[in-house]
Design a protein around this motif. Structure first.
Motif, PDB file in Angstrom:
ATOM      1  N   LEU A 155       0.866  -1.169   0.000  1.00  0.00           N
ATOM      2  CA  LEU A 155       0.000   0.000   0.000  1.00  0.00           C
ATOM      3  C   LEU A 155       0.907   1.224   0.000  1.00  0.00           C
ATOM      4  CD1 LEU A 155      -2.456  -1.210   2.796  1.00  0.00           C
ATOM      5  CD2 LEU A 155      -2.886  -1.214   0.336  1.00  0.00           C
ATOM      6  N   ARG A 156       0.962   1.939  -1.106  1.00  0.00           N
ATOM      7  CA  ARG A 156       1.883   3.068  -1.228  1.00  0.00           C
ATOM      8  C   ARG A 156       1.399   4.264  -0.419  1.00  0.00           C
ATOM      9  NH1 ARG A 156       3.234   4.472  -6.999  1.00  0.00           N
ATOM     10  NH2 ARG A 156       1.007   4.888  -7.044  1.00  0.00           N
ATOM     11  N   GLY A 157       2.310   4.839   0.379  1.00  0.00           N
ATOM     12  CA  GLY A 157       2.009   6.026   1.160  1.00  0.00           C
ATOM     13  C   GLY A 157       0.862   5.868   2.136  1.00  0.00           C
ATOM     14  N   TYR A 158       0.672   4.671   2.687  1.00  0.00           N
ATOM     15  CA  TYR A 158      -0.509   4.336   3.479  1.00  0.00           C
ATOM     16  C   TYR A 158      -0.429   4.795   4.935  1.00  0.00           C
ATOM     17  CZ  TYR A 158      -4.444   1.425   5.001  1.00  0.00           C
ATOM     18  OH  TYR A 158      -5.635   0.979   5.503  1.00  0.00           O
ATOM     19  N   LEU A 159       0.755   4.737   5.537  1.00  0.00           N
ATOM     20  CA  LEU A 159       0.908   5.066   6.957  1.00  0.00           C
ATOM     21  C   LEU A 159       1.632   6.396   7.116  1.00  0.00           C
ATOM     22  CD1 LEU A 159       2.020   1.545   8.222  1.00  0.00           C
ATOM     23  CD2 LEU A 159      -0.200   2.618   8.583  1.00  0.00           C
ATOM     24  N   TYR A 160       1.028   7.316   7.844  1.00  0.00           N
ATOM     25  CA  TYR A 160       1.631   8.626   8.073  1.00  0.00           C
ATOM     26  C   TYR A 160       2.217   8.653   9.480  1.00  0.00           C
ATOM     27  CZ  TYR A 160       2.326  13.638   7.991  1.00  0.00           C
ATOM     28  OH  TYR A 160       2.894  14.883   8.022  1.00  0.00           O
ATOM     29  N   GLN A 161       3.521   8.882   9.558  1.00  0.00           N
ATOM     30  CA  GLN A 161       4.189   8.918  10.859  1.00  0.00           C
ATOM     31  C   GLN A 161       5.388   9.846  10.774  1.00  0.00           C
ATOM     32  OE1 GLN A 161       5.003   5.094  12.631  1.00  0.00           O
ATOM     33  NE2 GLN A 161       6.415   5.923  14.108  1.00  0.00           N
ATOM     34  N   ASN A 162       5.592  10.634  11.818  1.00  0.00           N
ATOM     35  CA  ASN A 162       6.726  11.540  11.931  1.00  0.00           C
ATOM     36  C   ASN A 162       6.869  12.461  10.715  1.00  0.00           C
ATOM     37  OD1 ASN A 162       7.401  10.388  14.434  1.00  0.00           O
ATOM     38  ND2 ASN A 162       8.618   8.804  13.445  1.00  0.00           N
ATOM     39  N   GLY A 163       5.735  12.962  10.237  1.00  0.00           N
ATOM     40  CA  GLY A 163       5.761  13.924   9.144  1.00  0.00           C
ATOM     41  C   GLY A 163       5.977  13.338   7.758  1.00  0.00           C
ATOM     42  N   HIS A 164       5.901  12.012   7.639  1.00  0.00           N
ATOM     43  CA  HIS A 164       6.117  11.369   6.339  1.00  0.00           C
ATOM     44  C   HIS A 164       5.030  10.333   6.066  1.00  0.00           C
ATOM     45  CE1 HIS A 164      10.010  12.929   7.435  1.00  0.00           C
ATOM     46  NE2 HIS A 164      10.572  12.551   6.311  1.00  0.00           N
ATOM     47  N   SER A 165       4.688  10.204   4.785  1.00  0.00           N
ATOM     48  CA  SER A 165       3.833   9.092   4.361  1.00  0.00           C
ATOM     49  C   SER A 165       4.732   7.913   4.046  1.00  0.00           C
ATOM     50  CB  SER A 165       3.025   9.488   3.117  1.00  0.00           C
ATOM     51  OG  SER A 165       2.052  10.447   3.476  1.00  0.00           O
ATOM     52  N   ASN A 166       4.369   6.764   4.557  1.00  0.00           N
ATOM     53  CA  ASN A 166       5.185   5.559   4.410  1.00  0.00           C
ATOM     54  C   ASN A 166       4.387   4.455   3.730  1.00  0.00           C
ATOM     55  OD1 ASN A 166       7.655   6.118   6.376  1.00  0.00           O
ATOM     56  ND2 ASN A 166       5.808   6.874   7.372  1.00  0.00           N
ATOM     57  N   ASP A 167       5.092   3.671   2.950  1.00  0.00           N
ATOM     58  CA  ASP A 167       4.476   2.501   2.351  1.00  0.00           C
ATOM     59  C   ASP A 167       4.156   1.486   3.446  1.00  0.00           C
ATOM     60  OD1 ASP A 167       4.876   3.674  -0.111  1.00  0.00           O
ATOM     61  OD2 ASP A 167       6.575   2.416  -0.650  1.00  0.00           O
ATOM     62  N   ALA A 168       3.236   0.585   3.159  1.00  0.00           N
ATOM     63  CA  ALA A 168       2.876  -0.472   4.106  1.00  0.00           C
ATOM     64  C   ALA A 168       2.645  -1.770   3.345  1.00  0.00           C
ATOM     65  CB  ALA A 168       1.607  -0.099   4.867  1.00  0.00           C
ATOM     66  N   LEU A 169       2.910  -2.868   4.026  1.00  0.00           N
ATOM     67  CA  LEU A 169       2.573  -4.183   3.490  1.00  0.00           C
ATOM     68  C   LEU A 169       1.230  -4.596   4.065  1.00  0.00           C
ATOM     69  CD1 LEU A 169       5.989  -6.066   3.862  1.00  0.00           C
ATOM     70  CD2 LEU A 169       4.988  -5.102   1.776  1.00  0.00           C
ATOM     71  N   VAL A 170       0.462  -5.322   3.270  1.00  0.00           N
ATOM     72  CA  VAL A 170      -0.809  -5.839   3.768  1.00  0.00           C
ATOM     73  C   VAL A 170      -0.745  -7.370   3.711  1.00  0.00           C
ATOM     74  CG1 VAL A 170      -2.003  -5.646   1.543  1.00  0.00           C
ATOM     75  CG2 VAL A 170      -3.335  -5.688   3.645  1.00  0.00           C
ATOM     76  N   PHE A 171      -1.162  -7.978   4.806  1.00  0.00           N
ATOM     77  CA  PHE A 171      -1.188  -9.436   4.955  1.00  0.00           C
ATOM     78  C   PHE A 171      -2.622  -9.855   5.258  1.00  0.00           C
ATOM     79  CE2 PHE A 171       3.068  -8.167   6.060  1.00  0.00           C
ATOM     80  CZ  PHE A 171       3.894  -9.211   5.665  1.00  0.00           C
ATOM     81  N   SER A 172      -2.936 -11.113   5.019  1.00  0.00           N
ATOM     82  CA  SER A 172      -4.246 -11.617   5.420  1.00  0.00           C
ATOM     83  C   SER A 172      -4.169 -13.097   5.758  1.00  0.00           C
ATOM     84  CB  SER A 172      -5.279 -11.409   4.309  1.00  0.00           C
ATOM     85  OG  SER A 172      -5.012 -12.282   3.229  1.00  0.00           O
TER      86      SER A 172
END
Length: 184
Positions: A155-172
């Motif tokens: 998930l591109r730019g999914y998590l916002y932390q410390n002033g930055h958008s960060n990519d995230a992996l999704v699992f199921s």
């Protein structure tokens, strides 16, 4: 429905209440714990108190559940595990967890998450449990794979932390796969 207390050989998973404010603050103010959490570290006890209030409100509204992880041997409150974005009618949720660093690599999160997964599939009759992680969080990513989760994608730019958008992996993990893996 009252809050479900879950137990394993070593752990009690309990409802988090106001009396646990200091424990929640210790966890969520710890930079190592929240490094890959998608939030900033707590700096005030009121933040912990507000989080606990939101746990209770969201449980009452059937939108999420969060357990405190207690070591039976010592009674220590060492982390939390919970369900976010719980949609009972849609039979899905996302799982999240955290643990104080001094308890890392002792199988505690694995034990707690396994118990919550079982609760999700057997008691809540869910079909899917998702998890969202930072790609850099290798320990969590390996744990999810070990527990039978499949990596679905980025998930591109999914998590916002410390002033930055960060990519995230999704699992199921879906119930048919969990059922199959339990029989192996």
């Amino acid at each position: 429905m009252g809050f479900p207390i879950l137990e394993t050989e070593r752990l009690r998973l309990i409802e988090i209440k106001e009396k646990h404010t200091e424990d929640i603050f210790a966890i969520f103010s710890n930079e190592a714990v929240i490094k890959y959490y998608g939030m900033s570290a707590f700096t005030e006890y009121q933040q912990a108190k507000s989080l606990i209030e939101s746990f209770g409100k969201n449980f009452k509204e059937k939108r999420s559940m969060r357990w405190g992880i207690i070591l039976k041997e010592t009674g220590s409150f060492v982390g939390t595990v919970g369900l976010n974005n719980l949609i009972i009618t849609g039979r899905r949720t996302e799982i999240g967890y955290d643990l104080l660093p001094e308890y890392w690599r002792k199988g505690i999160i694995s034990e707690a998450v396994n118990t919550v997964i079982q609760y999700c599939f057997k008691e809540l009759d869910l079909f899917r449990i998702g998890a969202v992680t930072f790609p850099q969080n290798e320990s969590s990513n390996k744990l999810l794979l070990k527990l039978g989760f499949e990596k679905e994608g980025l998930l591109r730019g999914y998590l916002y932390q410390n002033g930055h958008s960060n990519d995230a992996l999704v699992f199921s993990l879906i119930k048919p796969d969990w059922d199959k893996n339990r029989l192996l």
